[in-house]
Write an enzyme that holds these catalytic residues in place. Structure first.
Site, PDB file in Angstrom:
ATOM      1  N   ARG A  73       3.252  56.541  27.241  1.00 11.22           N
ATOM      2  CA  ARG A  73       3.744  55.697  26.153  1.00 11.22           C
ATOM      3  C   ARG A  73       4.964  56.352  25.521  1.00 11.22           C
ATOM      4  O   ARG A  73       4.948  57.534  25.196  1.00 11.22           O
ATOM      5  CB  ARG A  73       2.629  55.543  25.121  1.00 11.22           C
ATOM      6  CG  ARG A  73       3.035  54.938  23.795  1.00 11.22           C
ATOM      7  CD  ARG A  73       3.218  53.441  23.898  1.00 11.22           C
ATOM      8  NE  ARG A  73       3.606  52.890  22.615  1.00 11.22           N
ATOM      9  CZ  ARG A  73       2.763  52.357  21.736  1.00 11.22           C
ATOM     10  NH1 ARG A  73       1.481  52.318  22.000  1.00 11.22           N
ATOM     11  NH2 ARG A  73       3.207  51.874  20.604  1.00 11.22           N
ATOM     12  N   ARG A 102       5.042  47.638  26.656  1.00  4.33           N
ATOM     13  CA  ARG A 102       4.470  48.979  26.546  1.00  4.33           C
ATOM     14  C   ARG A 102       3.469  49.268  27.657  1.00  4.33           C
ATOM     15  O   ARG A 102       2.753  48.373  28.117  1.00  4.33           O
ATOM     16  CB  ARG A 102       3.830  49.188  25.170  1.00  4.33           C
ATOM     17  CG  ARG A 102       2.728  48.272  24.823  1.00  4.33           C
ATOM     18  CD  ARG A 102       2.937  47.335  23.639  1.00  4.33           C
ATOM     19  NE  ARG A 102       4.158  47.348  22.900  1.00  4.33           N
ATOM     20  CZ  ARG A 102       4.290  47.830  21.665  1.00  4.33           C
ATOM     21  NH1 ARG A 102       3.300  48.393  21.050  1.00  4.33           N
ATOM     22  NH2 ARG A 102       5.427  47.743  21.050  1.00  4.33           N
ATOM     23  N   ASP A 133      -1.215  50.490  24.707  1.00  9.65           N
ATOM     24  CA  ASP A 133      -1.406  50.409  23.267  1.00  9.65           C
ATOM     25  C   ASP A 133      -2.894  50.556  23.003  1.00  9.65           C
ATOM     26  O   ASP A 133      -3.690  49.802  23.581  1.00  9.65           O
ATOM     27  CB  ASP A 133      -0.981  48.989  22.835  1.00  9.65           C
ATOM     28  CG  ASP A 133      -0.321  48.939  21.494  1.00  9.65           C
ATOM     29  OD1 ASP A 133      -0.242  49.980  20.832  1.00  9.65           O
ATOM     30  OD2 ASP A 133       0.117  47.840  21.131  1.00  9.65           O
ATOM     31  N   ASP A 182      -5.340  50.451  19.782  1.00  8.06           N
ATOM     32  CA  ASP A 182      -5.396  50.203  18.344  1.00  8.06           C
ATOM     33  C   ASP A 182      -6.814  50.397  17.844  1.00  8.06           C
ATOM     34  O   ASP A 182      -7.751  49.817  18.400  1.00  8.06           O
ATOM     35  CB  ASP A 182      -4.974  48.765  18.024  1.00  8.06           C
ATOM     36  CG  ASP A 182      -3.485  48.526  18.210  1.00  8.06           C
ATOM     37  OD1 ASP A 182      -2.710  49.486  18.028  1.00  8.06           O
ATOM     38  OD2 ASP A 182      -3.108  47.392  18.538  1.00  8.06           O
TER      39      ASP A 182
HETATM   40  N1  ROI Z   1       1.104  40.412  23.050  1.00 12.13           N
HETATM   41  C1  ROI Z   1      -0.027  40.350  23.747  1.00 12.13           C
HETATM   42  N2  ROI Z   1      -0.356  39.198  24.335  1.00 12.13           N
HETATM   43  N3  ROI Z   1      -0.856  41.435  23.899  1.00 12.13           N
HETATM   44  C2  ROI Z   1      -0.544  42.623  23.330  1.00 12.13           C
HETATM   45  O1  ROI Z   1      -1.315  43.598  23.487  1.00 12.13           O
HETATM   46  C3  ROI Z   1       0.628  42.728  22.574  1.00 12.13           C
HETATM   47  N4  ROI Z   1       0.977  43.901  21.970  1.00 12.13           N
HETATM   48  C4  ROI Z   1       2.082  44.009  21.260  1.00 12.13           C
HETATM   49  C5  ROI Z   1       3.053  42.869  21.112  1.00 12.13           C
HETATM   50  C6  ROI Z   1       4.358  43.294  21.779  1.00 12.13           C
HETATM   51  C7  ROI Z   1       3.263  42.580  19.631  1.00 12.13           C
HETATM   52  N5  ROI Z   1       2.595  41.652  21.739  1.00 12.13           N
HETATM   53  C8  ROI Z   1       1.450  41.585  22.455  1.00 12.13           C
HETATM   54  O2  ROI Z   1       2.370  45.149  20.670  1.00 12.13           O
END
Ligand code: ROI
Length: 166
Positions: free
Chosen positions: A89, A99, A102, A104
Site C-alpha cells: 500500500r 489501492r 485497504d 478499515d
Molecule cells: N469503492 C468500492 N466499491 N470499494 C472500496 O473498497 C472503495 N474504497 C475506496 C474508494 C476509492 C473510496 N472507493 C471504493 O477507498
C-alpha cells in the site's frame, strides 16, 4: 501489546482494486490471523463492487471479517496499517483512487472513538454498500453505535452496483 484478560469483538472492512484484488484480500486475511492476541472469527463472501467516489478505476473486491482481539483499538489499527504496508500500500496515493489494499476498522467492541487517527464506528458504514452488505451478511444482529442493528441500516439506493462473487 497491553494484554488484558478480555477478548473484544471487532469488525474489519477489506477492499482492493489492484494487483489481483481477490488474492490481496485472501492474503490479508491470512495476515490478520497472525496478529498477536487476535483470532479470526468469521469472514463474509467476497463482493465485486463498482468504484465509489467518482474516480474512474477498476472494480473493487470487498469483504468484511469479524475478529476477537485482546489489542486496544489503536493497537489493532497499527497492526492493520502494518499489513497494508506489507502488501505494498502506498501512503501517498490519491484520495478515493485505486489501492492494493485497504483495511478499515469498522466497529470495536461497542465503543465510540473520535481521535484524529481513528473514528469508530467507521463513518462509511451507513454510506457504503460495499461495507454494509458484507457486514449484514456476517453480523445482522450487531449493534452499530449510533446506527442501530446492522440488518436495519438501510441500503443506499443510488450507489454503484455490488454483487457476491464467492
Ligand atoms: N469503492 C468500492 N466499491 N470499494 C472500496 O473498497 C472503495 N474504497 C475506496 C474508494 C476509492 C473510496 N472507493 C471504493 O477507498
Amino acid at each position: 501489546m497491553s494484554a488484558t484478560a478480555h477478548w473484544y469483538p471487532a469488525y474489519i472492512g477489506l477492499g482492493s482494486n489492484l494487483q489481483k484484488p481477490a488474492q490481496q484480500i485472501e492474503e490479508a486475511l491470512g495476515l490478520v490471523e497472525e496478529i498477536s492476541g487476535t483470532r479470526l472469527f468469521a469472514v463474509s463472501s467476497l463482493y465485486r463492487s463498482a468504484p465509489f467516489g467518482g474516480i474512474e478505476q477498476p472494480d473493487f473486491v470487498n469483504a468484511v471479517a469479524s475478529i476477537l482481539t485482546r489489542l486496544s483499538a489503536l493497537e489493532l489499527l497499527a497492526e492493520l496499517q502494518n499489513i497494508e504496508n506489507r502488501q505494498g500500500r502506498e501512503r501517498d496515493e490519491t484520495r478515493w483512487g485505486p489501492r492494493v489494499l485497504d483495511l478499515d476498522l469498522l466497529v470495536y467492541s461497542g465503543q465510540t472513538i473520535s481521535e484524529p487517527e481513528l473514528s469508530i464506528p467507521h463513518p462509511g458504514i451507513g454510506e457504503r454498500n460495499f461495507v454494509l452488505l458484507p457486514l449484514e451478511e456476517i453480523a445482522p444482529d450487531l449493534e452499530v453505535p449510533g446506527l442501530g442493528r446492522a440488518a436495519s441500516i438501510p441500503v443506499n439506493r443510488n450507489e454503484p452496483s455490488i454483487s457476491r462473487i464467492t
